[in-house]
Every structure is written in C-alpha cells, then in structure tokens.
Scaffold this motif. Sequence first.
Motif, short mmCIF file in Angstrom:
data_model
loop_
_atom_site.label_atom_id
_atom_site.label_comp_id
_atom_site.label_asym_id
_atom_site.label_seq_id
_atom_site.Cartn_x
_atom_site.Cartn_y
_atom_site.Cartn_z
N CYS A 289 -32.94 -9.21 -38.60
CA CYS A 289 -33.46 -7.93 -38.54
C CYS A 289 -34.53 -7.68 -39.56
O CYS A 289 -34.69 -8.12 -40.79
CB CYS A 289 -32.42 -6.99 -39.10
SG CYS A 289 -32.59 -5.24 -39.51
N GLU A 291 -35.73 -5.18 -40.87
CA GLU A 291 -35.73 -4.12 -41.79
C GLU A 291 -34.91 -4.39 -43.11
O GLU A 291 -35.14 -4.23 -44.02
CB GLU A 291 -34.82 -2.87 -41.21
CG GLU A 291 -35.68 -2.23 -39.93
CD GLU A 291 -36.76 -1.45 -40.44
OE1 GLU A 291 -36.63 -0.87 -41.59
OE2 GLU A 291 -37.45 -1.05 -39.53
N CYS A 292 -33.76 -5.41 -42.95
CA CYS A 292 -33.12 -5.96 -44.17
C CYS A 292 -33.01 -7.31 -44.37
O CYS A 292 -32.33 -7.69 -45.21
CB CYS A 292 -31.68 -5.28 -44.05
SG CYS A 292 -30.70 -5.86 -42.55
N CYS A 351 -28.84 -3.04 -35.80
CA CYS A 351 -28.57 -3.80 -37.09
C CYS A 351 -27.04 -3.55 -37.59
O CYS A 351 -26.85 -2.43 -37.90
CB CYS A 351 -29.66 -3.98 -38.19
SG CYS A 351 -29.27 -5.10 -39.60
N CYS A 354 -27.91 -2.61 -41.88
CA CYS A 354 -28.63 -1.61 -42.24
C CYS A 354 -28.57 -0.32 -41.12
O CYS A 354 -29.08 0.95 -41.32
CB CYS A 354 -29.96 -2.11 -42.55
SG CYS A 354 -30.95 -2.44 -40.92
ZN LIG Z 1 -30.95 -4.66 -40.87
#
Ligand SMILES: [Zn+2]
Length: 815
Positions: A289, A291-292, A351, A354
């Motif tokens: 992911c 983002e995280c 995800c 997150c």
């Molecule tokens: Zn994530």
Amino acid sequence: MLDYNKSFIEVQFPVSRISKESYKERKAGASQTLTGLGKWWGRKPLVMVRAALLGILMPVSDDYTKDRDIFLKIMTMDEEGLWLRKYKNISKKKLWQLTTEEERKKYFREGSTAKKPKYPKGMSRENKKAMKEELQRIAFNRLSYDDKLSYCRRPEDVELTDEKEWGIINDHLETNSSNLQELIKELGEKRFGHTPKVGDCFSGGGSIPFEAARMGADSFGSDLNPIAALLTWASLNIAGASDEEIEELKKYQKQVFSKVKEQISKWDLEENNIGHTPVFYLYCNETVCPECGYTVPLLPSFIIAQKSKTIVKINETDRKKYSFEINTNVSDEEFKTIDKKATISNNKLICPHCNKTTPISSIRGDKKLNGETIYGLESNNNVFNNKLYAIQYEDNNNDRYYVSPNKKVLDQEKKIKKLLSERFDEWQKKGYIPKMNIESGDKTDEPIRTRGWEYWNQLFNSRQLLINGLFSKYVDELSKTKKEYAIGILGINKISNFNSKLSRWASLREHNIDTFYNQALNPLYDYSARAMSQLNNTWNFDINNTLIKSNKKVSLKNAEEINFERDIWITDPPYADAVNYHELSEFFLAWDKKLLEKAFPEWYTGSKRVLAVKGKGQSFNKSMVNIYKNLADNMPNNGYQIVMFTHQDVKVWSILTMILWVSGLKVNSAWNISTETNSGGLKEGNYVKGTVLLVLQKQTSDDFAFQDEVYDEIQIEVQKMIDSMKGIDYKDIPDFTDADYLLASYAAALKVLTGYGEIDGIDPEYWLFEERNEENPVEKLIKKARDVANSYLIPEEFEKNHWFELSNAERFFIR
Ligand SMILES: [Zn+2]
Ligand SMILES: C[S@@+](CC[C@H](N)C(=O)[O-])C[C@H]1O[C@@H](n2cnc3c(N)ncnc32)[C@H](O)[C@@H]1O
C-alpha cells in the motif's frame, strides 16, 4: 423420380428439430463427443454437420413430404428414431397424466389415482414388461419434441440398423444400404461417381471433418493453427480410434500420471503433516500500500466456500504484513458482513490497515501521455507477488476442509521454487515449460499491460510450472507413437488450461474454473492451482470414441493454399469473429512447440498471426475472396459448399454475399439453426442466436441483368420461397418462425442476385476492396426482400391497410 441434380437442403431443411437437437448436444457440455479433447472456441454441433451433409447428398423426389420423412428417419429424428433413442423411462405419474380414461382402465390397477398410480396385479413378468413398454410408447408419442428429447440419447449415440426402417429408406432412395455409412457411400456414388469427398479448410476443433468421416465420407480437414490441426487430427485419429487402441492410450496416460505422481511424492511436495492430500491451492497477489507501506493481500472476496460458510480472515503481523486465518461455519451474520468486504474492488486497492483506496493503475505507475496510457509495469513486474492463502485438503474419509498455510506447506512452496529454479533453463531448452515471449495483440496486451508479463511462463506460478513441466517431461520421455504424443500434448493443454494464474476459484462450486472460460486472457488477483488429485481427472480425460473407417487426412495449412478437389466443402470461417484464435492459441503453443515438432515433424509450430483471417474490412474481404475462389476452383461443377456463419445484420450479409459472388459461387438456399439459447431452453419463439447455413454451388452464368429486373425477380422469389416453406411446414411442430421466413427472404435475394454473372450498377470489387461506409446496393436489395417478406406475411386477421401503417418492428411483434 429422383433428381440427383438437386439436393434436399436446397428445397427444405427441418430447422426447428435440428435446432433442438443442436441445443441438446451443446447442453451436454463437457460430455459432447469432441470437447473432451481440448479447448477450441466456437465448436459447431455435430448433429448440425450431420444434417447438413445428409441434406446435400440426399436427392429430391416429386414428393417433398416423403423426402422429409425419409430425411428425418435417417437422422433418427422421426417417431421410430426417437423411440430408438429413448433410454429413460417416463415416470408412472407422468404416464397417468398422458393417458386417456380408457387407457388408464387398461394399464393401471383399479383404484389408482393421479397421485398414486399402480400397475395391475397378477400379471406374468413377461406380460407386465410388454404392457409397460406399450404404455411407455403411447405416452412418449404424445410428448412434444422437446419433452421427447429429454428421454432420448443424441442421434450420434445410436445406430439405426432396423431392417424394416432401412427397407423404407432404400425404397424411397433406390439404394441398398443397411447403415448410414453405406448409404452415404451410395448417395455419393450416384451423385459424384464415388464415395463423397468432403473437406473443411477452417476445421478448428474438427467437428466437420470428424462428423463427415464418421458418416462414411472421405474426409479432409485443415486449419492454419497447429493447435486446431492437432485437435482435428485427434478427432479423426483418437476419437475415431478403436476400443483396443483407446485402451492402450489410457494405459499410456496412466503411466505418465503415475510417473509425475511418484516424483511429486518423492520430493514430498503435497501431503500435509497428518497425511492428508491437497485438492486445491488458493493463491492471491499481494502488493504494498503506497499510503502506509503494509503489504496487502489482494482479495476480491474473503469467501472461500459458500456452502460450508468458509471465509479467510487477514490479521496484521508485526512486520507490516498479513497472515491468514481460515474459519468454517461462521455465523450468517458474519458471512453476510464479510461478503461485502474485499481488499481489491473495481481495480482499486482498499487497504485494510489505513483504509485508504489506491487505484491499481497508480500502483503500477501507469501514466497518461498525450491521451494515451503508458503502462508502468512493462519493465518492472515485482509489484504483485504471489501468496498462498488457503489449501483445500481431503482427509481419509474423503471429507474436504480448508486451512491456511502452515510451516510444512510453506516449506513445500520454498522447495518447489528451488527445484524449479534448478531446472528452469534446462526445461526451457527442452521445451518442457514455456519460453516464448508474449507478442502484443488485441487479447495478449491485457496481461502485458496490467501485469507487466513478458513471457508465457509468467502466466503460471512455480507450483504450476513444476507440475505441468513434469507432465511434459514424461510425455517426452514415454511417448513412442504419434497417438501417444498427441494425447500427451492434449493432456498438457488441458492441464495448463486448468492450472494457470488465470484459473479462477469459484466459491459456490468449490472448484476451479479454466483459463478459457471466456475468450480472453484476463489476469486475476486471486486464483487457484490444482493438486495432483484434481489433475487426475484433467489428465486422464474421457474419450468418446467411434471407430472411423473412412479415408481421412489432416493438414496444417493456410486455406488459401488448398490445392486438391473435394465434392463438398463445408466451412465455418472466422467471420467478423470476436474470437482471436491466433492469439489465444499461443497460450497452448507456448507449452507444445517442442512436443509438436516431435509428433508432427512436417508441421510448423507458430500461430501465423499474419495469415489468419481476422477483423473486418478490406484485408478480411481479400483473404476471404482468395480462399473461396480457391475452394470454388477445387470442386466439380456439380459440387456443393456450405458456409456457416453467425446470423447478423444486413450489412454483414451483404458483404458475405459479395465475397461469395466474386469468388464464383451462387447461393441456393439458407437455413438458420439456433445453436445457442438462454436457460429457458429452445421453445417456440425463444430465438436467440443462430448459425446460418448458406448452401452454394458454382456460379457459371454470364447472364446480365438490370437492378429493377433483379428487384422484380426477388419479389417473386421471396413469395415463392415463403409459399413453399408454408407448404412443407410441419404440423406437429411449426418448423418455421418469423425469423426463419425473414432469413428465407434474405436467401431469396441472394439467390437471385448471385445467380447472375453481372448486374448493372453493382460492382462487388468496388465495395469489397476499398474503404466504403455508405450503404451498398446488395444491402439495399436485401432490405427490399425483407420488406416483401414482411408484407407478404400479413396475418389473416389483419386488415391490409392497417397492416401497412405499422413499422417493421411492430409487424414482427404482432405476428
Ligand atoms: Zn495502507
Ligand atoms: C470458426 S473456427 C472453426 C471452428 C470449427 N468449425 C469447429 O467446429 O471447431 C475458424 C477457424 O479458422 C481458422 N483460420 C483462421 N484463418 C485461417 C486461414 N487463413 N487458413 C486456415 N484456417 C484459418 C482458425 O484457426 C479457426 O480454427
């Protein structure tokens, strides 16, 4: 008086019965005679081929009704034939419903009721048997054709041998046969002076050459594609082999299987620590992911099995990863909630850590440049890793259960990777696993772009490559004859079809689905692999054989290069077809190349994409004209052709007409067989999708006509055609629907048109070989024919004036 210059199929064709029989055959799915040999797209029903060939060979008498009865008798589609094919008993309750008061008194015990019908008491065994048979026959005859079929075998599964029946057939046809093969030979001799020679230069899965050979004709089949040629060869030589040969081949299959199995157990790659054998392995991809930074397993669904309410749960681990937990028999509520969840949906990563959503395209790094998408994965394919998340095992009581991977299975996965990498180069060199790169194309671009795959081997994970590769290895080592090689290659193709990263897991059936459940190459986020226990059926597939004694020949060649004569060409061209045969077949060719070279040294092993007839427009038209000109040159003046194509709009009709006309052929008749239908079955009016059979002969006329003359003639021909169809319509089942009359009107137009050498103002080459978008003159004429048919078919109760105020669509509905 029999007329051998005319054919039954030029005058009539029992389209409704043949449609029903074709549908019955298709419904048999995997137990159709040839489908078991392997995947090919768009196979034609054998019963339709049988009817078409018999329809050409049968002469015409002055009694059309009698002709029809005899045709149906030979096809085992008349009353006697259906009775011969009946193999299931009608239930007692149903018998009761189908009998009259009088009959019930005779055949049932006193006091019987509709709910509890009982047979009379005190009869001898023999008498009772005879009585039951009599009753079955009475009731059977009262069923509709569709209902009768549900108690019957397919025509191909019985043999008409009854002397009395053959007496009737021989009387009418002035023949002296006692089976179908003898009759076909005799009819060929009368018409052509020898056993009929039948050919198909687009043979695909082999339906046409197989059925022609099985009927007793000399048969030839060829195709441009090596996989198609292999399937055609196998249809004639394996499905056409004797029982003894099949037994030998089965032994060979078993031998290969046990070698593979032995090796897998020696390496200890399957059994779990309590001695249970795996059935399916479920995998998914995982990706990071953005983002995280968590590595997320991509699961479009958390459901593994619907019936046992088995789900997979993902749990975070301390290394920003997930582990799997399998739960069975969860509560309805939990099942419902989890059914709505996924970590990937609509090509977006959701995800679980997150909760952010990221489009897969941005994970891949796709970019837009001047309105075009540049796919980001083409040089980097480590973005999606494979992850085993569940295994279905079978215990010692044959009960199946799911677990998440434990240490033992993960070790097995590691070991597989190691074993495979040790052999990878050698196996590629020997052709045991694919080496070919994926060439870009309509269908092959998807795996390239969405996954960054460059080579065919990337469509398989390590377990699949190792196992499928072992099969190749033992086929190579154990095959001694052409047939063994061939059946071995067929087996490898079946296994790769069911054991690739494109084999979907179906949670409802708890089974995996083949790569080619549709006509595309769709990469998946989750997929399944078959363990040896499942591959057993895939490998040791059933063969429905009938010994074929006719002369038969199979070639691998471009249809433009056909260079010998056939009395009858029956072809099913890849017409404006959505199926990309050449591209899809490369999935199999990637596995087969080396083995094909050994089995068929005279063949090439590429898909010859450039030579394949495909697409639309000028290039398609040109190759079609070359091919059909060539076929017309390679048939005698009294020869016939049947061209099959899917019923489409007037434009497609007009182009095909011009192609055939320019090729030196004229249309005699056209019939529509509904070969596909939705789940409702093939009842009246439920017309879905049809295959049109265009019956053609050589065009030898140099007559010239003006368009308005042609139009007048079309008008007369359409009316004549409709009248004659009405005249021979079947009373028990209406054989012709509106769609059939409409089609007949198209055919009438084509018949008139292609009967001329030249028509003023129609230059087919102008329309075929240059880019044209306007309505062509043939289209106009076909539309006129349709209008004639529409107004000619006014229902009796309708007033003429009112009728003409309606649109065509309205008329269609009202009738
Ligand atoms: Zn994530
Ligand atoms: C509609 S399929 C035939 C299916 C076949 N009737 C059956 O029942 O399985 C058309 C076939 O034409 C073949 N083909 C395409 N271009 C060709 C060419 N130039 N020469 C010969 N065959 C070609 C394709 O490989 C494909 O198998």
